[in-house]
Write a protein that holds these residues in place. Structure first.
Motif, mmCIF file in Angstrom:
data_model
loop_
_atom_site.group_PDB
_atom_site.id
_atom_site.type_symbol
_atom_site.label_atom_id
_atom_site.label_comp_id
_atom_site.label_asym_id
_atom_site.label_seq_id
_atom_site.Cartn_x
_atom_site.Cartn_y
_atom_site.Cartn_z
ATOM 1 N N VAL A 64 6.939 4.327 2.144
ATOM 2 C CA VAL A 64 5.903 3.336 1.893
ATOM 3 C C VAL A 64 4.570 3.938 2.330
ATOM 4 O O VAL A 64 4.437 4.414 3.459
ATOM 5 N N ILE A 65 3.597 3.918 1.412
ATOM 6 C CA ILE A 65 2.257 4.427 1.703
ATOM 7 C C ILE A 65 1.330 3.222 1.799
ATOM 8 O O ILE A 65 1.198 2.448 0.843
ATOM 9 N N SER A 66 0.698 3.068 2.974
ATOM 10 C CA SER A 66 -0.254 1.962 3.190
ATOM 11 C C SER A 66 -1.639 2.575 3.368
ATOM 12 O O SER A 66 -1.984 3.014 4.469
ATOM 13 N N PRO A 67 -2.441 2.634 2.297
ATOM 14 C CA PRO A 67 -3.773 3.246 2.436
ATOM 15 C C PRO A 67 -4.692 2.366 3.276
ATOM 16 O O PRO A 67 -4.579 1.140 3.259
ATOM 17 N N ASP A 69 -7.865 2.244 2.842
ATOM 18 C CA ASP A 69 -8.853 1.720 1.908
ATOM 19 C C ASP A 69 -8.102 1.294 0.644
ATOM 20 O O ASP A 69 -7.585 2.130 -0.092
ATOM 21 N N ALA A 70 -8.031 -0.018 0.392
ATOM 22 C CA ALA A 70 -7.252 -0.546 -0.738
ATOM 23 C C ALA A 70 -7.731 -0.007 -2.085
ATOM 24 O O ALA A 70 -6.968 0.030 -3.049
ATOM 25 N N SER A 71 -8.989 0.444 -2.152
ATOM 26 C CA SER A 71 -9.502 0.966 -3.424
ATOM 27 C C SER A 71 -8.819 2.277 -3.812
ATOM 28 O O SER A 71 -8.954 2.740 -4.947
ATOM 29 N N LEU A 72 -8.089 2.878 -2.892
ATOM 30 C CA LEU A 72 -7.404 4.148 -3.171
ATOM 31 C C LEU A 72 -6.037 3.966 -3.821
ATOM 32 O O LEU A 72 -5.431 4.941 -4.259
ATOM 33 N N GLU A 77 -1.515 6.319 -6.637
ATOM 34 C CA GLU A 77 -0.467 6.120 -7.630
ATOM 35 C C GLU A 77 -0.559 7.192 -8.722
ATOM 36 O O GLU A 77 0.431 7.818 -9.090
ATOM 37 N N LYS A 78 -1.773 7.436 -9.210
ATOM 38 C CA LYS A 78 -1.971 8.424 -10.271
ATOM 39 C C LYS A 78 -1.635 9.839 -9.780
ATOM 40 O O LYS A 78 -1.002 10.621 -10.492
ATOM 41 N N ALA A 79 -2.052 10.174 -8.558
ATOM 42 C CA ALA A 79 -1.787 11.504 -8.002
ATOM 43 C C ALA A 79 -0.282 11.755 -7.894
ATOM 44 O O ALA A 79 0.199 12.857 -8.184
ATOM 45 N N GLY A 93 -0.205 -3.834 -5.013
ATOM 46 C CA GLY A 93 -1.550 -4.323 -4.713
ATOM 47 C C GLY A 93 -1.976 -4.108 -3.273
ATOM 48 O O GLY A 93 -3.156 -4.175 -2.949
ATOM 49 N N ARG A 94 -1.021 -3.839 -2.387
ATOM 50 C CA ARG A 94 -1.342 -3.570 -0.976
ATOM 51 C C ARG A 94 -0.790 -2.217 -0.538
ATOM 52 O O ARG A 94 -1.419 -1.504 0.222
ATOM 53 N N ILE A 95 0.425 -1.909 -0.997
ATOM 54 C CA ILE A 95 1.099 -0.662 -0.611
ATOM 55 C C ILE A 95 1.678 -0.004 -1.855
ATOM 56 O O ILE A 95 1.786 -0.627 -2.905
ATOM 57 N N ILE A 96 2.058 1.264 -1.668
ATOM 58 C CA ILE A 96 2.771 1.975 -2.731
ATOM 59 C C ILE A 96 4.143 2.318 -2.179
ATOM 60 O O ILE A 96 4.272 2.849 -1.066
#
Length: 183
Positions: A64-67, A69-72, A77-79, A93-96
């Protein structure tokens, strides 16, 4: 007596790099190291994912990736999608969330080939370091800083050192291959 400490340090560094490469190869278990090579653009600078948020592993097959800065979220996701990870990230919307599927036999064999390639690259690097050390020994002999007997002994010692590091590379490859082939 010829000092090989500089060349030994370089060979040690080659082994470290090899182990870092192996860490990026996933073995069916979730490991944050697989994200080490993936970067996102953050304020105009390519930044590793581990430096823009928290990476956790709630279970053996999930990261689980919790950035911070939510704008990232979209960039991360794309990277991940553009990387060679082969995993589709789930963005809520909050985590990946990254769910690592069980490795198939075919994928295990592909990863084993990748391990062999990394191992060969490691061996080539060790041999290149040996070549540089041989040139150094020949230069010492040419400059009359060592005798011919010293040169022969230094070359023999260097070959033993090289063989030792080639074996370490082979051992590291064998351990990683065994880890990959475990079901």
């Amino acid at each position: 007596m010829v000092d090989f400490s500089e060349f030994t340090r370089k060979m040690d560094r080659t082994l470290e790099i090899l182990k870092e490469d192996f860490g990026a190869i996933r073995a069916g278990r979730a490991n944050a190291k697989v994200l080490d090579r993936i970067s996102v653009e953050y304020y105009g600078v390519e930044t590793p994912i581990g430096q823009v948020g928290t990476i956790s592993s709630p279970d053996a097959r999930t990261l689980v990736i919790s950035p911070w800065d939510a704008s990232l979220l979209k960039s991360i996701e794309k990277a991940i999608q553009m990387s060679d990870l082969g995993i589709n990230p789930q963005n809520d919307g909050r985590i990946i969330r990254l769910v690592f599927p069980q490795l198939t036999e075919e994928r295990r064999k592909e990863l084993t080939k990748q391990v062999k390639t990394y191992g060969e690259n490691g061996k080539v690097a060790v041999r290149n370091i040996r070549r540089d050390a041989m040139d150094y020994i020949k230069k010492l002999k040419k400059d009359s800083e060592i005798t011919e007997d010293d040169q022969k002994k230094a070359e023999k010692d260097l070959q033993e050192l090289t063989d030792k590091y080639i074996k370490k590379v082979d051992d590291a490859c064998a351990v990683k291959e065994k880890e990959l082939m475990e079901i």
